[in-house]
Design a protein around this motif. Structure first.
Motif, PDB file in Angstrom:
ATOM      1  N   LYS A 190       0.817  -1.210   0.000  1.00  0.00           N
ATOM      2  CA  LYS A 190       0.000   0.000   0.000  1.00  0.00           C
ATOM      3  C   LYS A 190       0.854   1.264   0.000  1.00  0.00           C
ATOM      4  CE  LYS A 190      -4.378  -0.122   1.756  1.00  0.00           C
ATOM      5  NZ  LYS A 190      -5.383  -0.018   2.821  1.00  0.00           N
ATOM      6  N   TYR A 191       2.135   1.122   0.238  1.00  0.00           N
ATOM      7  CA  TYR A 191       3.022   2.285   0.229  1.00  0.00           C
ATOM      8  C   TYR A 191       3.252   2.748  -1.210  1.00  0.00           C
ATOM      9  CZ  TYR A 191       4.231   0.693   4.976  1.00  0.00           C
ATOM     10  OH  TYR A 191       4.195   0.292   6.277  1.00  0.00           O
ATOM     11  N   PHE A 192       3.585   4.028  -1.360  1.00  0.00           N
ATOM     12  CA  PHE A 192       3.666   4.638  -2.692  1.00  0.00           C
ATOM     13  C   PHE A 192       4.717   3.995  -3.596  1.00  0.00           C
ATOM     14  CE2 PHE A 192       6.951   6.936  -0.503  1.00  0.00           C
ATOM     15  CZ  PHE A 192       7.878   7.257  -1.489  1.00  0.00           C
ATOM     16  N   LEU A 193       5.726   3.346  -3.043  1.00  0.00           N
ATOM     17  CA  LEU A 193       6.730   2.703  -3.897  1.00  0.00           C
ATOM     18  C   LEU A 193       6.174   1.485  -4.631  1.00  0.00           C
ATOM     19  CD1 LEU A 193       9.980   2.948  -1.761  1.00  0.00           C
ATOM     20  CD2 LEU A 193       9.331   4.294  -3.761  1.00  0.00           C
ATOM     21  N   HIS A 194       5.001   1.022  -4.237  1.00  0.00           N
ATOM     22  CA  HIS A 194       4.337  -0.078  -4.925  1.00  0.00           C
ATOM     23  C   HIS A 194       3.098   0.399  -5.701  1.00  0.00           C
ATOM     24  CE1 HIS A 194       6.821  -2.898  -2.613  1.00  0.00           C
ATOM     25  NE2 HIS A 194       6.504  -3.751  -3.570  1.00  0.00           N
ATOM     26  N   TRP A 195       3.064   1.668  -6.037  1.00  0.00           N
ATOM     27  CA  TRP A 195       1.954   2.224  -6.806  1.00  0.00           C
ATOM     28  C   TRP A 195       2.369   2.417  -8.254  1.00  0.00           C
ATOM     29  CZ3 TRP A 195       0.246   7.045  -3.509  1.00  0.00           C
ATOM     30  CH2 TRP A 195      -0.282   6.617  -2.298  1.00  0.00           C
ATOM     31  N   ILE A 222       4.597   5.126 -13.157  1.00  0.00           N
ATOM     32  CA  ILE A 222       4.257   5.380 -14.561  1.00  0.00           C
ATOM     33  C   ILE A 222       4.564   6.821 -14.976  1.00  0.00           C
ATOM     34  CG2 ILE A 222       2.337   5.538 -16.202  1.00  0.00           C
ATOM     35  CD1 ILE A 222       1.277   2.906 -14.992  1.00  0.00           C
ATOM     36  N   PRO A 223       4.203   7.847 -14.188  1.00  0.00           N
ATOM     37  CA  PRO A 223       4.587   9.208 -14.610  1.00  0.00           C
ATOM     38  C   PRO A 223       6.106   9.400 -14.689  1.00  0.00           C
ATOM     39  CG  PRO A 223       2.877   9.304 -12.947  1.00  0.00           C
ATOM     40  CD  PRO A 223       3.315   7.871 -13.031  1.00  0.00           C
ATOM     41  N   ILE A 224       6.837   8.808 -13.772  1.00  0.00           N
ATOM     42  CA  ILE A 224       8.297   8.903 -13.820  1.00  0.00           C
ATOM     43  C   ILE A 224       8.821   8.245 -15.090  1.00  0.00           C
ATOM     44  CG2 ILE A 224      10.434   8.125 -12.708  1.00  0.00           C
ATOM     45  CD1 ILE A 224       8.918   8.410 -10.017  1.00  0.00           C
ATOM     46  N   PHE A 225       8.298   7.059 -15.382  1.00  0.00           N
ATOM     47  CA  PHE A 225       8.683   6.350 -16.599  1.00  0.00           C
ATOM     48  C   PHE A 225       8.372   7.186 -17.843  1.00  0.00           C
ATOM     49  CE2 PHE A 225       7.496   3.651 -20.164  1.00  0.00           C
ATOM     50  CZ  PHE A 225       8.635   2.868 -20.312  1.00  0.00           C
ATOM     51  N   LEU A 226       7.145   7.692 -17.926  1.00  0.00           N
ATOM     52  CA  LEU A 226       6.725   8.442 -19.125  1.00  0.00           C
ATOM     53  C   LEU A 226       7.508   9.734 -19.306  1.00  0.00           C
ATOM     54  CD1 LEU A 226       2.858   7.899 -19.027  1.00  0.00           C
ATOM     55  CD2 LEU A 226       4.513   6.885 -20.614  1.00  0.00           C
ATOM     56  N   ALA A 278      11.345  -0.977 -11.861  1.00  0.00           N
ATOM     57  CA  ALA A 278      10.400  -0.863 -10.740  1.00  0.00           C
ATOM     58  C   ALA A 278       8.995  -1.272 -11.172  1.00  0.00           C
ATOM     59  CB  ALA A 278      10.401   0.556 -10.193  1.00  0.00           C
ATOM     60  N   LEU A 279       8.609  -0.897 -12.387  1.00  0.00           N
ATOM     61  CA  LEU A 279       7.303  -1.320 -12.911  1.00  0.00           C
ATOM     62  C   LEU A 279       7.246  -2.831 -13.106  1.00  0.00           C
ATOM     63  CD1 LEU A 279       6.645   1.582 -15.428  1.00  0.00           C
ATOM     64  CD2 LEU A 279       5.250   1.002 -13.426  1.00  0.00           C
ATOM     65  N   LEU A 280       8.354  -3.413 -13.523  1.00  0.00           N
ATOM     66  CA  LEU A 280       8.427  -4.873 -13.621  1.00  0.00           C
ATOM     67  C   LEU A 280       8.215  -5.501 -12.247  1.00  0.00           C
ATOM     68  CD1 LEU A 280       9.080  -7.545 -15.111  1.00  0.00           C
ATOM     69  CD2 LEU A 280      11.503  -7.057 -14.629  1.00  0.00           C
ATOM     70  N   HIS A 281       8.843  -4.931 -11.233  1.00  0.00           N
ATOM     71  CA  HIS A 281       8.706  -5.427  -9.866  1.00  0.00           C
ATOM     72  C   HIS A 281       7.234  -5.463  -9.442  1.00  0.00           C
ATOM     73  CE1 HIS A 281       9.949  -5.648  -5.508  1.00  0.00           C
ATOM     74  NE2 HIS A 281       8.702  -5.228  -5.405  1.00  0.00           N
ATOM     75  N   ARG A 332      21.855  11.372 -20.169  1.00  0.00           N
ATOM     76  CA  ARG A 332      22.186  10.150 -19.421  1.00  0.00           C
ATOM     77  C   ARG A 332      21.233   9.978 -18.248  1.00  0.00           C
ATOM     78  NH1 ARG A 332      27.912   9.659 -17.228  1.00  0.00           N
ATOM     79  NH2 ARG A 332      27.113   7.672 -16.519  1.00  0.00           N
ATOM     80  N   LEU A 333      20.919  11.100 -17.588  1.00  0.00           N
ATOM     81  CA  LEU A 333      20.029  11.025 -16.431  1.00  0.00           C
ATOM     82  C   LEU A 333      18.651  10.511 -16.838  1.00  0.00           C
ATOM     83  CD1 LEU A 333      19.474  11.463 -13.444  1.00  0.00           C
ATOM     84  CD2 LEU A 333      18.875  13.834 -13.988  1.00  0.00           C
ATOM     85  N   ALA A 334      18.125  10.979 -17.962  1.00  0.00           N
ATOM     86  CA  ALA A 334      16.815  10.507 -18.435  1.00  0.00           C
ATOM     87  C   ALA A 334      16.865   9.012 -18.710  1.00  0.00           C
ATOM     88  CB  ALA A 334      16.383  11.268 -19.680  1.00  0.00           C
ATOM     89  N   LEU A 335      17.951   8.547 -19.302  1.00  0.00           N
ATOM     90  CA  LEU A 335      18.080   7.113 -19.568  1.00  0.00           C
ATOM     91  C   LEU A 335      18.173   6.321 -18.265  1.00  0.00           C
ATOM     92  CD1 LEU A 335      18.397   4.723 -21.476  1.00  0.00           C
ATOM     93  CD2 LEU A 335      20.862   5.205 -21.543  1.00  0.00           C
ATOM     94  N   ILE A 336      18.920   6.820 -17.313  1.00  0.00           N
ATOM     95  CA  ILE A 336      19.051   6.137 -16.021  1.00  0.00           C
ATOM     96  C   ILE A 336      17.689   6.038 -15.337  1.00  0.00           C
ATOM     97  CG2 ILE A 336      19.977   6.406 -13.679  1.00  0.00           C
ATOM     98  CD1 ILE A 336      22.558   7.532 -15.052  1.00  0.00           C
ATOM     99  N   VAL A 337      16.948   7.137 -15.306  1.00  0.00           N
ATOM    100  CA  VAL A 337      15.618   7.138 -14.683  1.00  0.00           C
ATOM    101  C   VAL A 337      14.673   6.222 -15.451  1.00  0.00           C
ATOM    102  CG1 VAL A 337      13.621   8.571 -14.088  1.00  0.00           C
ATOM    103  CG2 VAL A 337      15.933   9.416 -13.664  1.00  0.00           C
ATOM    104  N   LEU A 338      14.776   6.224 -16.770  1.00  0.00           N
ATOM    105  CA  LEU A 338      13.942   5.357 -17.601  1.00  0.00           C
ATOM    106  C   LEU A 338      14.211   3.877 -17.296  1.00  0.00           C
ATOM    107  CD1 LEU A 338      11.947   5.039 -19.980  1.00  0.00           C
ATOM    108  CD2 LEU A 338      13.911   5.178 -21.506  1.00  0.00           C
ATOM    109  N   LEU A 339      15.459   3.498 -17.235  1.00  0.00           N
ATOM    110  CA  LEU A 339      15.815   2.107 -16.940  1.00  0.00           C
ATOM    111  C   LEU A 339      15.374   1.708 -15.536  1.00  0.00           C
ATOM    112  CD1 LEU A 339      19.429   2.076 -18.435  1.00  0.00           C
ATOM    113  CD2 LEU A 339      17.356   1.111 -19.457  1.00  0.00           C
ATOM    114  N   PHE A 340      15.634   2.581 -14.575  1.00  0.00           N
ATOM    115  CA  PHE A 340      15.290   2.311 -13.180  1.00  0.00           C
ATOM    116  C   PHE A 340      13.779   2.157 -13.001  1.00  0.00           C
ATOM    117  CE2 PHE A 340      14.613   3.363  -8.718  1.00  0.00           C
ATOM    118  CZ  PHE A 340      15.645   2.694  -8.089  1.00  0.00           C
ATOM    119  N   SER A 341      13.024   3.088 -13.576  1.00  0.00           N
ATOM    120  CA  SER A 341      11.565   3.040 -13.414  1.00  0.00           C
ATOM    121  C   SER A 341      10.951   1.866 -14.171  1.00  0.00           C
ATOM    122  CB  SER A 341      10.927   4.360 -13.845  1.00  0.00           C
ATOM    123  OG  SER A 341      11.190   4.642 -15.199  1.00  0.00           O
ATOM    124  N   SER A 342      11.528   1.480 -15.306  1.00  0.00           N
ATOM    125  CA  SER A 342      10.997   0.304 -16.018  1.00  0.00           C
ATOM    126  C   SER A 342      11.201  -0.952 -15.169  1.00  0.00           C
ATOM    127  CB  SER A 342      11.637   0.148 -17.389  1.00  0.00           C
ATOM    128  OG  SER A 342      13.022  -0.095 -17.288  1.00  0.00           O
TER     129      SER A 342
END
Length: 163
Positions: free
Chosen positions: A60-65, A70-74, A100-103, A88-98
């Motif tokens: 229920k915590y926000f890290l599992h929402w 999705i907004p971070i990914f998009l 997290a979404l898999l998780h 590079r930062l956008a790519l790093i955030v993109l990889l990290f958030s993808s």
């Protein structure tokens, strides 16, 4: 999901490594970013056990929402894809958030996930794990779905040793 988040991150990293040939990130960092992202949502377990006294399900915590990731990914995707600057930062955030979404997607397999939180307070799960054993985690290990986790782990090992 108990043991397959890190191996699933490795599988995602292998897949994306083939798709994204030219990145300005070292291969080691590329894999580390994705694999850390694949386990990162469970960092809320520290709060769950140390401060919350296990009173609220940690999904229920926000890290599992999805509504958090999705907004971070998009935003990172569109900045990475359409910016005139290769970030590079956008790519790093993109990889990290993808990762997290898999998780969160994998957690939905047998664990209650509040897919539409904070807007709808209702958990969703694909397959219910019945409470039969003590301690509670044995219910997940003896459930048929744990074989899927083993399969993910074996697949990651095969990919690792294939190189």
């Amino acid at each position: 999901m108990f043991i397959a988040h890190l191996p699933s991150g490795y599988i995602l990293a292998k897949f994306l490594d083939k798709k994204l040939k030219q990145t300005k990130i070292s291969k080691k960092a590329f894999f580390a970013i994705i694999m850390i992202g694949a386990v990162f949502p469970d960092i809320d377990l520290f709060y769950f056990y140390l401060f919350d006294n296990r009173s609220v399900h940690h999904h229920k915590y926000f890290l599992h929402w999805f509504s958090f990731w999705i907004p971070i990914f998009l935003m990172s995707y569109f900045y990475f894809k359409f910016s005139q600057y290769t970030s590079r930062l956008a790519l790093i955030v993109l990889l990290f958030s993808s990762a997290a979404l898999l998780h969160i997607s994998l957690d939905t397999f047998v664990g209650d996930v509040w897919l539409f939180a904070p807007f709808i307070d209702k958990p969703y799960v694909f397959f219910e794990v019945t409470n039969r054993y003590q301690p509670w985690w044995l219910n997940f290990i003896f459930h048929w779905s744990f074989s899927m986790e083993i399969l993910i782990c074996i697949s990651a090992l095969i990919l690792y040793f294939k190189n």
